[in-house]
Design a protein around this motif. Structure first.
Motif, PDB file in Angstrom:
ATOM      1  N   PHE A  35      15.336   3.694   2.167  1.00 26.16           N
ATOM      2  CA  PHE A  35      15.081   3.802   3.602  1.00 26.16           C
ATOM      3  C   PHE A  35      15.478   5.158   4.178  1.00 26.16           C
ATOM      4  CE2 PHE A  35      16.301   3.051   8.058  1.00 26.16           C
ATOM      5  CZ  PHE A  35      15.045   2.738   8.549  1.00 26.16           C
ATOM      6  N   PRO A  36      16.647   5.726   3.829  1.00 25.81           N
ATOM      7  CA  PRO A  36      16.973   7.055   4.371  1.00 25.81           C
ATOM      8  C   PRO A  36      15.957   8.129   3.981  1.00 25.81           C
ATOM      9  CG  PRO A  36      18.933   6.054   3.470  1.00 25.81           C
ATOM     10  CD  PRO A  36      17.782   5.170   3.094  1.00 25.81           C
ATOM     11  N   LEU A  37      15.390   8.012   2.789  1.00 32.21           N
ATOM     12  CA  LEU A  37      14.369   8.970   2.363  1.00 32.21           C
ATOM     13  C   LEU A  37      13.128   8.855   3.243  1.00 32.21           C
ATOM     14  CD1 LEU A  37      13.595  11.095   0.244  1.00 32.21           C
ATOM     15  CD2 LEU A  37      12.702   9.231  -1.149  1.00 32.21           C
ATOM     16  N   GLN A  38      12.709   7.640   3.526  1.00 28.55           N
ATOM     17  CA  GLN A  38      11.554   7.442   4.395  1.00 28.55           C
ATOM     18  C   GLN A  38      11.866   7.858   5.830  1.00 28.55           C
ATOM     19  OE1 GLN A  38      10.292   3.408   3.903  1.00 28.55           O
ATOM     20  NE2 GLN A  38       9.506   3.768   1.852  1.00 28.55           N
ATOM     21  N   LEU A  39      13.094   7.625   6.257  1.00 32.29           N
ATOM     22  CA  LEU A  39      13.508   8.037   7.593  1.00 32.29           C
ATOM     23  C   LEU A  39      13.504   9.560   7.704  1.00 32.29           C
ATOM     24  CD1 LEU A  39      14.458   6.634  10.193  1.00 32.29           C
ATOM     25  CD2 LEU A  39      16.787   6.972   9.407  1.00 32.29           C
ATOM     26  N   ALA A  40      13.985  10.250   6.673  1.00 35.07           N
ATOM     27  CA  ALA A  40      13.980  11.716   6.675  1.00 35.07           C
ATOM     28  C   ALA A  40      12.551  12.250   6.693  1.00 35.07           C
ATOM     29  CB  ALA A  40      14.725  12.238   5.452  1.00 35.07           C
ATOM     30  N   LEU A  41      11.671  11.620   5.932  1.00 37.81           N
ATOM     31  CA  LEU A  41      10.270  12.049   5.923  1.00 37.81           C
ATOM     32  C   LEU A  41       9.640  11.862   7.301  1.00 37.81           C
ATOM     33  CD1 LEU A  41       7.759  13.028   4.404  1.00 37.81           C
ATOM     34  CD2 LEU A  41       7.296  10.640   3.829  1.00 37.81           C
ATOM     35  N   GLY A  42       9.867  10.724   7.913  1.00 33.34           N
ATOM     36  CA  GLY A  42       9.314  10.477   9.252  1.00 33.34           C
ATOM     37  C   GLY A  42       9.862  11.454  10.281  1.00 33.34           C
ATOM     38  N   ASN A  88       9.340  10.741  -1.905  1.00 36.88           N
ATOM     39  CA  ASN A  88       9.066   9.391  -1.420  1.00 36.88           C
ATOM     40  C   ASN A  88       8.027   8.690  -2.293  1.00 36.88           C
ATOM     41  OD1 ASN A  88       9.279   7.182   0.205  1.00 36.88           O
ATOM     42  ND2 ASN A  88       8.112   8.037   1.890  1.00 36.88           N
ATOM     43  N   ALA A  89       6.969   9.405  -2.656  1.00 40.75           N
ATOM     44  CA  ALA A  89       5.936   8.814  -3.508  1.00 40.75           C
ATOM     45  C   ALA A  89       6.490   8.477  -4.883  1.00 40.75           C
ATOM     46  CB  ALA A  89       4.753   9.766  -3.629  1.00 40.75           C
ATOM     47  N   ALA A  90       7.330   9.344  -5.425  1.00 40.80           N
ATOM     48  CA  ALA A  90       7.928   9.078  -6.737  1.00 40.80           C
ATOM     49  C   ALA A  90       8.857   7.866  -6.669  1.00 40.80           C
ATOM     50  CB  ALA A  90       8.699  10.299  -7.218  1.00 40.80           C
ATOM     51  N   PHE A  91       9.648   7.768  -5.613  1.00 40.76           N
ATOM     52  CA  PHE A  91      10.554   6.629  -5.469  1.00 40.76           C
ATOM     53  C   PHE A  91       9.785   5.322  -5.324  1.00 40.76           C
ATOM     54  CE2 PHE A  91      12.991   3.671  -2.853  1.00 40.76           C
ATOM     55  CZ  PHE A  91      14.123   3.535  -3.641  1.00 40.76           C
ATOM     56  N   GLY A  93       6.716   4.723  -6.296  1.00 39.72           N
ATOM     57  CA  GLY A  93       6.055   4.452  -7.581  1.00 39.72           C
ATOM     58  C   GLY A  93       7.020   3.843  -8.574  1.00 39.72           C
ATOM     59  N   PHE A  94       8.242   4.396  -8.649  1.00 39.08           N
ATOM     60  CA  PHE A  94       9.264   3.839  -9.537  1.00 39.08           C
ATOM     61  C   PHE A  94       9.594   2.408  -9.138  1.00 39.08           C
ATOM     62  CE2 PHE A  94      13.825   2.874  -9.635  1.00 39.08           C
ATOM     63  CZ  PHE A  94      13.995   2.701 -11.000  1.00 39.08           C
ATOM     64  N   LEU A  95       9.749   2.159  -7.853  1.00 37.66           N
ATOM     65  CA  LEU A  95      10.082   0.813  -7.384  1.00 37.66           C
ATOM     66  C   LEU A  95       8.978  -0.175  -7.736  1.00 37.66           C
ATOM     67  CD1 LEU A  95      12.090  -0.927  -5.811  1.00 37.66           C
ATOM     68  CD2 LEU A  95      10.862  -0.326  -3.738  1.00 37.66           C
ATOM     69  N   HIS A  96       7.729   0.227  -7.578  1.00 41.47           N
ATOM     70  CA  HIS A  96       6.605  -0.650  -7.895  1.00 41.47           C
ATOM     71  C   HIS A  96       6.561  -0.974  -9.390  1.00 41.47           C
ATOM     72  CE1 HIS A  96       2.669  -2.475  -7.545  1.00 41.47           C
ATOM     73  NE2 HIS A  96       2.252  -1.712  -8.530  1.00 41.47           N
ATOM     74  N   VAL A  97       6.695   0.044 -10.228  1.00 45.09           N
ATOM     75  CA  VAL A  97       6.667  -0.174 -11.679  1.00 45.09           C
ATOM     76  C   VAL A  97       7.844  -1.037 -12.110  1.00 45.09           C
ATOM     77  CG1 VAL A  97       6.933   0.989 -13.901  1.00 45.09           C
ATOM     78  CG2 VAL A  97       5.346   1.894 -12.204  1.00 45.09           C
ATOM     79  N   TRP A  98       9.024  -0.769 -11.582  1.00 41.26           N
ATOM     80  CA  TRP A  98      10.207  -1.542 -11.939  1.00 41.26           C
ATOM     81  C   TRP A  98      10.040  -3.011 -11.532  1.00 41.26           C
ATOM     82  CZ3 TRP A  98      13.556  -4.094  -8.615  1.00 41.26           C
ATOM     83  CH2 TRP A  98      14.711  -4.615  -9.208  1.00 41.26           C
ATOM     84  N   TYR A  99       9.501  -3.268 -10.339  1.00 39.61           N
ATOM     85  CA  TYR A  99       9.330  -4.633  -9.874  1.00 39.61           C
ATOM     86  C   TYR A  99       8.297  -5.379 -10.725  1.00 39.61           C
ATOM     87  CZ  TYR A  99       8.461  -8.617  -6.899  1.00 39.61           C
ATOM     88  OH  TYR A  99       8.320  -9.892  -6.447  1.00 39.61           O
ATOM     89  N   LYS A 100       7.179  -4.715 -11.032  1.00 44.38           N
ATOM     90  CA  LYS A 100       6.157  -5.362 -11.861  1.00 44.38           C
ATOM     91  C   LYS A 100       6.713  -5.693 -13.242  1.00 44.38           C
ATOM     92  CE  LYS A 100       2.546  -5.627  -9.302  1.00 44.38           C
ATOM     93  NZ  LYS A 100       1.915  -6.889  -9.022  1.00 44.38           N
ATOM     94  N   LYS A 101       7.516  -4.789 -13.798  1.00 42.64           N
ATOM     95  CA  LYS A 101       8.125  -5.034 -15.097  1.00 42.64           C
ATOM     96  C   LYS A 101       9.063  -6.245 -15.028  1.00 42.64           C
ATOM     97  CE  LYS A 101       8.595  -1.040 -17.467  1.00 42.64           C
ATOM     98  NZ  LYS A 101       9.266   0.152 -17.995  1.00 42.64           N
ATOM     99  N   GLY A 102       9.812  -6.350 -13.947  1.00 39.95           N
ATOM    100  CA  GLY A 102      10.713  -7.482 -13.758  1.00 39.95           C
ATOM    101  C   GLY A 102       9.961  -8.795 -13.626  1.00 39.95           C
ATOM    102  N   ILE A 103       8.849  -8.776 -12.898  1.00 43.26           N
ATOM    103  CA  ILE A 103       8.028  -9.988 -12.739  1.00 43.26           C
ATOM    104  C   ILE A 103       7.449 -10.403 -14.084  1.00 43.26           C
ATOM    105  CG2 ILE A 103       5.825 -10.784 -11.784  1.00 43.26           C
ATOM    106  CD1 ILE A 103       8.034 -11.025  -9.815  1.00 43.26           C
ATOM    107  N   ARG A 104       6.958  -9.424 -14.850  1.00 46.78           N
ATOM    108  CA  ARG A 104       6.399  -9.760 -16.164  1.00 46.78           C
ATOM    109  C   ARG A 104       7.466 -10.298 -17.103  1.00 46.78           C
ATOM    110  NH1 ARG A 104       4.634  -4.700 -16.918  1.00 46.78           N
ATOM    111  NH2 ARG A 104       3.288  -4.251 -15.188  1.00 46.78           N
ATOM    112  N   ALA A 105       8.688  -9.770 -17.009  1.00 49.30           N
ATOM    113  CA  ALA A 105       9.777 -10.248 -17.860  1.00 49.30           C
ATOM    114  C   ALA A 105      10.183 -11.675 -17.489  1.00 49.30           C
ATOM    115  CB  ALA A 105      10.978  -9.316 -17.753  1.00 49.30           C
ATOM    116  N   LEU A 106      10.051 -12.028 -16.214  1.00 49.01           N
ATOM    117  CA  LEU A 106      10.376 -13.391 -15.784  1.00 49.01           C
ATOM    118  C   LEU A 106       9.419 -14.413 -16.383  1.00 49.01           C
ATOM    119  CD1 LEU A 106      11.299 -13.385 -12.017  1.00 49.01           C
ATOM    120  CD2 LEU A 106      12.589 -14.372 -13.869  1.00 49.01           C
ATOM    121  N   GLY A 107       8.163 -14.066 -16.408  1.00 51.04           N
ATOM    122  CA  GLY A 107       7.167 -14.998 -16.930  1.00 51.04           C
ATOM    123  C   GLY A 107       6.887 -16.119 -15.947  1.00 51.04           C
ATOM    124  N   PRO A 108       6.063 -17.069 -16.364  1.00 50.50           N
ATOM    125  CA  PRO A 108       5.736 -18.178 -15.460  1.00 50.50           C
ATOM    126  C   PRO A 108       6.922 -19.125 -15.293  1.00 50.50           C
ATOM    127  CG  PRO A 108       4.718 -18.511 -17.584  1.00 50.50           C
ATOM    128  CD  PRO A 108       5.354 -17.161 -17.629  1.00 50.50           C
TER     129      PRO A 108
END
Length: 124
Positions: A35-42, A88-91, A93-108
Motif C-alpha cells: 500500500f505505501p508503494l501505491q500511495l507514493a505512486l499516486g 509497483n507493477a513488479a510488486f 506481478g509478484f503478488l499475483h504469481v505467488w497467490y496463484k501458486k498458493g491456490i494451486r498448491a492448496l488444490g481442490p
C-alpha cells in the motif's frame, strides 16, 4: 467404517480451511505491505499533474521567472513516477504469481463441496 471415513474427511476439510485462511492472511499482509508503494505512486502522479498544469495551460511560458525550474522539476518527477510505476507493477506481478501458486498448491477442497472460503471467488 463410513464413520471413520467421514471423520477423516472432516479432519482434511478443517486442515484445508486452515491452510486457505493462512493463505488469505498472507495475501492481505502483502497487500498492506504494498500500500505505501501505491500511495507514493499516486502522490507522485498528483504532484506531477500539479507541476505540469501551469506549463500545459500557458500560465508559465518560456522566458518567465521559474520556467526552467518547473521544467527541471517536471523531468525529475517524471523519472520518479516511471521508477515507482515499474516497482509497483513488479510488486503486483509478484503478488499475483505467488497467490496463484498458493491456490494451486492448496488444490481442490476435500469432498468437493464448496466451503467457507469459496476459493473460486479468489482465483479469478
Amino acid at each position: 467404517m463410513t464413520q471413520e471415513l467421514a471423520a477423516d474427511q472432516r479432519e482434511q476439510t478443517v486442515a484445508w480451511d486452515r491452510q486457505c485462511k493462512k493463505l488469505a492472511y498472507r495475501c492481505w499482509f502483502f497487500a498492506v505491505l504494498g500500500f505505501p508503494l501505491q500511495l507514493a505512486l499516486g502522490g507522485a502522479v498528483v504532484w506531477l499533474k500539479e507541476l505540469v498544469m501551469p506549463l500545459v495551460t500557458g500560465h508559465l511560458v518560456f522566458g518567465e521567472v521559474g520556467y526552467l525550474e518547473y521544467q527541471e522539476g517536471k523531468d525529475v518527477l517524471l523519472v520518479a513516477v516511471a521508477i515507482l510505476l515499474v516497482l509497483n507493477a513488479a510488486f503486483l506481478g509478484f503478488l499475483h504469481v505467488w497467490y496463484k501458486k498458493g491456490i494451486r498448491a492448496l488444490g481442490p477442497r476435500p469432498g468437493g463441496l464448496p466451503g467457507k472460503w469459496k476459493r473460486w471467488a479468489f482465483s479469478l
